[in-house]
Motif scaffolding. Structure first.
Motif, mmCIF file in Angstrom:
data_model
loop_
_atom_site.group_PDB
_atom_site.id
_atom_site.type_symbol
_atom_site.label_atom_id
_atom_site.label_comp_id
_atom_site.label_asym_id
_atom_site.label_seq_id
_atom_site.Cartn_x
_atom_site.Cartn_y
_atom_site.Cartn_z
ATOM 1 N N ARG A 371 -52.378 7.660 -25.855
ATOM 2 C CA ARG A 371 -53.384 7.077 -24.966
ATOM 3 C C ARG A 371 -54.434 8.132 -24.610
ATOM 4 N NH1 ARG A 371 -48.887 6.088 -20.818
ATOM 5 N NH2 ARG A 371 -48.104 7.844 -22.058
ATOM 6 N N PHE A 372 -55.373 8.346 -25.493
ATOM 7 C CA PHE A 372 -56.401 9.348 -25.268
ATOM 8 C C PHE A 372 -57.777 8.739 -25.508
ATOM 9 C CE2 PHE A 372 -52.622 11.778 -26.448
ATOM 10 C CZ PHE A 372 -52.517 12.622 -25.361
ATOM 11 N N THR A 376 -57.442 4.497 -26.758
ATOM 12 C CA THR A 376 -56.766 3.534 -25.890
ATOM 13 C C THR A 376 -57.474 2.194 -25.910
ATOM 14 O OG1 THR A 376 -56.179 5.404 -24.471
ATOM 15 C CG2 THR A 376 -55.854 3.196 -23.568
ATOM 16 N N TYR A 377 -58.801 2.214 -25.843
ATOM 17 C CA TYR A 377 -59.581 0.966 -25.857
ATOM 18 C C TYR A 377 -59.497 0.278 -27.214
ATOM 19 C CZ TYR A 377 -61.479 2.503 -21.397
ATOM 20 O OH TYR A 377 -61.614 2.900 -20.079
ATOM 21 N N GLN A 378 -59.406 1.061 -28.273
ATOM 22 C CA GLN A 378 -59.252 0.473 -29.609
ATOM 23 C C GLN A 378 -57.930 -0.283 -29.723
ATOM 24 O OE1 GLN A 378 -59.697 3.948 -32.088
ATOM 25 N NE2 GLN A 378 -61.925 3.691 -32.280
ATOM 26 N N ILE A 379 -56.885 0.300 -29.142
ATOM 27 C CA ILE A 379 -55.584 -0.382 -29.148
ATOM 28 C C ILE A 379 -55.677 -1.683 -28.360
ATOM 29 C CG2 ILE A 379 -53.189 -0.240 -28.361
ATOM 30 C CD1 ILE A 379 -53.326 2.782 -28.852
ATOM 31 N N LEU A 380 -56.327 -1.620 -27.200
ATOM 32 C CA LEU A 380 -56.443 -2.793 -26.333
ATOM 33 C C LEU A 380 -57.204 -3.923 -27.018
ATOM 34 C CD1 LEU A 380 -55.670 -3.632 -23.415
ATOM 35 C CD2 LEU A 380 -57.952 -2.882 -22.712
ATOM 36 N N ARG A 421 -59.529 2.176 -14.935
ATOM 37 C CA ARG A 421 -59.033 2.563 -16.264
ATOM 38 C C ARG A 421 -59.424 4.017 -16.584
ATOM 39 N NH1 ARG A 421 -60.198 -2.760 -20.149
ATOM 40 N NH2 ARG A 421 -58.592 -4.105 -19.211
ATOM 41 N N LYS A 422 -60.669 4.357 -16.257
ATOM 42 C CA LYS A 422 -61.112 5.738 -16.493
ATOM 43 C C LYS A 422 -60.254 6.721 -15.697
ATOM 44 C CE LYS A 422 -65.954 4.631 -17.515
ATOM 45 N NZ LYS A 422 -67.372 4.813 -17.070
ATOM 46 N N GLN A 423 -59.955 6.361 -14.443
ATOM 47 C CA GLN A 423 -59.127 7.232 -13.603
ATOM 48 C C GLN A 423 -57.719 7.371 -14.172
ATOM 49 O OE1 GLN A 423 -59.304 5.493 -9.697
ATOM 50 N NE2 GLN A 423 -61.487 5.946 -9.407
ATOM 51 N N MET A 424 -57.175 6.279 -14.721
ATOM 52 C CA MET A 424 -55.836 6.337 -15.311
ATOM 53 C C MET A 424 -55.812 7.264 -16.522
ATOM 54 S SD MET A 424 -54.603 2.340 -15.107
ATOM 55 C CE MET A 424 -53.026 2.683 -15.932
ATOM 56 N N LEU A 425 -56.854 7.186 -17.343
ATOM 57 C CA LEU A 425 -56.915 8.041 -18.521
ATOM 58 C C LEU A 425 -57.125 9.499 -18.131
ATOM 59 C CD1 LEU A 425 -59.019 5.762 -20.913
ATOM 60 C CD2 LEU A 425 -56.592 6.340 -21.134
ATOM 61 N N THR A 426 -57.943 9.724 -17.092
ATOM 62 C CA THR A 426 -58.163 11.098 -16.616
ATOM 63 C C THR A 426 -56.866 11.693 -16.084
ATOM 64 O OG1 THR A 426 -60.455 10.603 -16.057
ATOM 65 C CG2 THR A 426 -59.469 12.529 -15.011
ATOM 66 N N ALA A 427 -56.145 10.919 -15.287
ATOM 67 C CA ALA A 427 -54.867 11.390 -14.737
ATOM 68 C C ALA A 427 -53.881 11.686 -15.847
ATOM 69 C CB ALA A 427 -54.296 10.336 -13.786
ATOM 70 N N LEU A 428 -53.911 10.844 -16.871
ATOM 71 C CA LEU A 428 -52.987 11.043 -18.000
ATOM 72 C C LEU A 428 -53.353 12.318 -18.745
ATOM 73 C CD1 LEU A 428 -50.628 9.422 -19.335
ATOM 74 C CD2 LEU A 428 -52.302 8.556 -20.958
ATOM 75 N N ARG A 429 -54.663 12.558 -18.907
ATOM 76 C CA ARG A 429 -55.114 13.745 -19.630
ATOM 77 C C ARG A 429 -54.786 15.010 -18.846
ATOM 78 N NH1 ARG A 429 -59.794 12.059 -20.533
ATOM 79 N NH2 ARG A 429 -60.905 13.065 -18.804
ATOM 80 N N ASN A 430 -54.849 14.938 -17.524
ATOM 81 C CA ASN A 430 -54.546 16.110 -16.698
ATOM 82 C C ASN A 430 -53.058 16.442 -16.686
ATOM 83 O OD1 ASN A 430 -57.221 16.388 -16.020
ATOM 84 N ND2 ASN A 430 -57.043 15.197 -14.123
ATOM 85 N N ASN A 431 -52.247 15.423 -16.868
ATOM 86 C CA ASN A 431 -50.793 15.636 -16.844
ATOM 87 C C ASN A 431 -50.215 15.947 -18.213
ATOM 88 O OD1 ASN A 431 -50.620 15.195 -14.102
ATOM 89 N ND2 ASN A 431 -50.368 12.974 -14.349
ATOM 90 N N GLU A 432 -50.948 15.556 -19.236
ATOM 91 C CA GLU A 432 -50.459 15.777 -20.591
ATOM 92 C C GLU A 432 -51.507 16.554 -21.360
ATOM 93 O OE1 GLU A 432 -48.300 11.381 -20.770
ATOM 94 O OE2 GLU A 432 -49.556 12.072 -22.413
#
Length: 450
Positions: A371-372, A376-380, A421-432
């Motif tokens: 999910r990067f 992520t949007y392409q999958i959706l 959605r942008k915030q979720m991806l940002t949080a994911l990028r910061n944690n991973e």
């Protein structure tokens, strides 16, 4: 079930010493012409007015007596296929093994069969294999002979358009009242004639919530291997009827009980030996969900069911290729998908329009964790996202752990607003840590082989 009177006032005659006929007048059964398809009535009346016998037969008569709405209305007559075709301009003849007439009303088809007779020496009309399986079956006969050729007692009932009576040749009414699935004739002989009858016994028992008669059930485990003689294309249609009829969970359990899953899915059954395994739990949940959708008149694709049945063989094959072949996970998974589908198609022919969907559902399971950003949007937006997401939810429900966290993330992501959605991806990028960029490698061309 609609009320059927217990007194049979009609004639009772011997049928070649095997079956006896009971006639139920209109006053003694609950079938009304209001419950019969209009196009089926048109076919029945035209045959009758042309001087031929014409009956509804089989499952539609059975379902009407049970108070259910038949899926199909099949007609049987003493008119031969060419005579039927002469009566209906909207008719075509099909089949080599069984010669049938299809009368077409737009997209609806009323199937018309001629009374089947007993096999003769003439191989151009009827032929059997060395195993006793019927290979060709264009021997015509009387209604009594046709009844003897029917498979189950509940399917040997005929609704007569001439006087609206029911002709019951094998105590089908009694079998319905006792809720028994019983073959007509010697079970082993009938299974050898057509091994698919074993699958039909399972399907009727599950669909109608009935028990398989002891004599009918006894040979199934011994003769299960005969299903290997059935053409893969025919088995595909039978599997759809088994699992996408609203009683897939019961069907799955009965197939396992009678050892019929192994000749159908030989690469799956070794993974189901433990009844408490995640594989069994996953398949049962898939069937439970599929039954709910079918019974709620929601769309179900066979590709989803096949994807579920073959998912764990793909996973196992992928692990083997990684450990023994030295492949990376991406290549191993792609090879595993091809290997499993190729092996399964040898037993059950799965059309390409379904195998492509199966592959996409599987491939998205590999893509969901990645999910990067734009990916992520392409999958959706993927056309198979919804089916693959439902697949992921069932996997998460059974296996839990990281899969459960992943499934919840995708659930939240779908429901979130664009900014969220942008915030979720940002949080994911910061944690991973983001995936490392691949360095372009330049390789010298290998010299051509000598």
């Amino acid at each position: 079930m609609k009320k059927v009177k217990q007194v049979f006032s009609g004639a009772e005659t011997a049928t070649n010493g095997v079956l006896s006929e009971r006639v139920l007048p209109r006053a003694e059964h609950g079938i009304s012409r209001r419950d019969i398809n209009d196009n089926a009535l048109k076919v029945l009346y035209r045959l009758h007015n042309a001087g031929f016998e014409a009956y509804l037969v089989g499952g539609c008569v059975r379902d009407l007596l049970l108070g259910q709405t038949p899926k199909d209305f099949d007609v049987v007559t003493n008119a031969e296929p060419e005579q039927v075709k002469a009566l209906f301009r909207n008719c075509r003849l099909i089949g080599r093994r069984f010669r049938l007439a299809h009368v077409m009303f737009g997209r609806e088809i009323i199937e018309v069969a001629t009374f089947r007779g007993h096999h003769q020496e003439d191989e151009s009309l009827g032929k059997q294999s060395s195993h006793g399986q019927i290979l060709r079956d264009n021997v015509f006969g009387t209604i009594q002979e046709d009844a003897e050729r029917r498979d189950f007692t509940i399917n040997a009932m005929y609704y007569n358009i001439a006087d609206f009576s029911i002709r019951d040749f094998a105590n089908g009414i009694k079998a319905i009242e006792q809720r028994k699935i019983a073959l007509i004739g010697d079970p082993e002989t009938r299974y050898r004639e057509d091994p698919v009858r074993m699958l039909r016994a399972i399907r009727f028992a599950a669909k109608l919530d009935m028990q398989i008669d002891d004599a009918t059930a006894k040979p199934i485990k011994t003769l299960a291997s005969l299903l290997a003689n059935i053409p893969p294309a025919r088995l595909f249609e039978e599997i759809i009827k088994l699992f996408i009829s609203g009683s897939g969970l019961k069907t799955l359990r009965l197939l396992q009980e009678y050892h019929l899953l192994d000749p159908l899915f030989p690469i799956l059954t070794p993974l189901l030996n433990d009844p408490n395994s995640k594989e069994n739990a996953f398949l049962e949940q898939v069937m439970r969900n599929t039954d709910q959708r079918v019974n709620s008149d929601q769309r179900v694709t066979p590709a989803f069911v096949y994807a579920a049945l073959l998912w764990f063989p793909v996973e196992e094959r992928c692990q083997t290729l990684m450990m023994e072949g030295g492949f990376n996970s991406y290549d191993a998974f792609n090879l595993a998908m091809g290997d499993v589908l190729d092996r399964q198609i040898q037993r059950i022919m799965i059309p390409k329009r379904f195998t492509s969907v199966i592959r996409e559902i599987w491939q998205l399971q590999q893509r969901f964790p990645k999910r990067f950003g734009r990916r992520t949007y392409q999958i959706l937006e993927h056309p198979r996202f919804r089916a693959a997401y439902d697949f992921l939810l069932i996997r998460a429900e059974i296996e839990g752990g990281e899969l459960e966290i992943l499934a919840q993330w995708w659930t939240d992501f779908q429901q979130a607003k664009p900014e969220e959605r942008k915030q979720m991806l940002t949080a994911l990028r910061n944690n991973e840590s983001a995936p490392p960029k691949r360095k372009r490698r330049f390789r010298n061309k290998k010299p051509p082989r000598q």
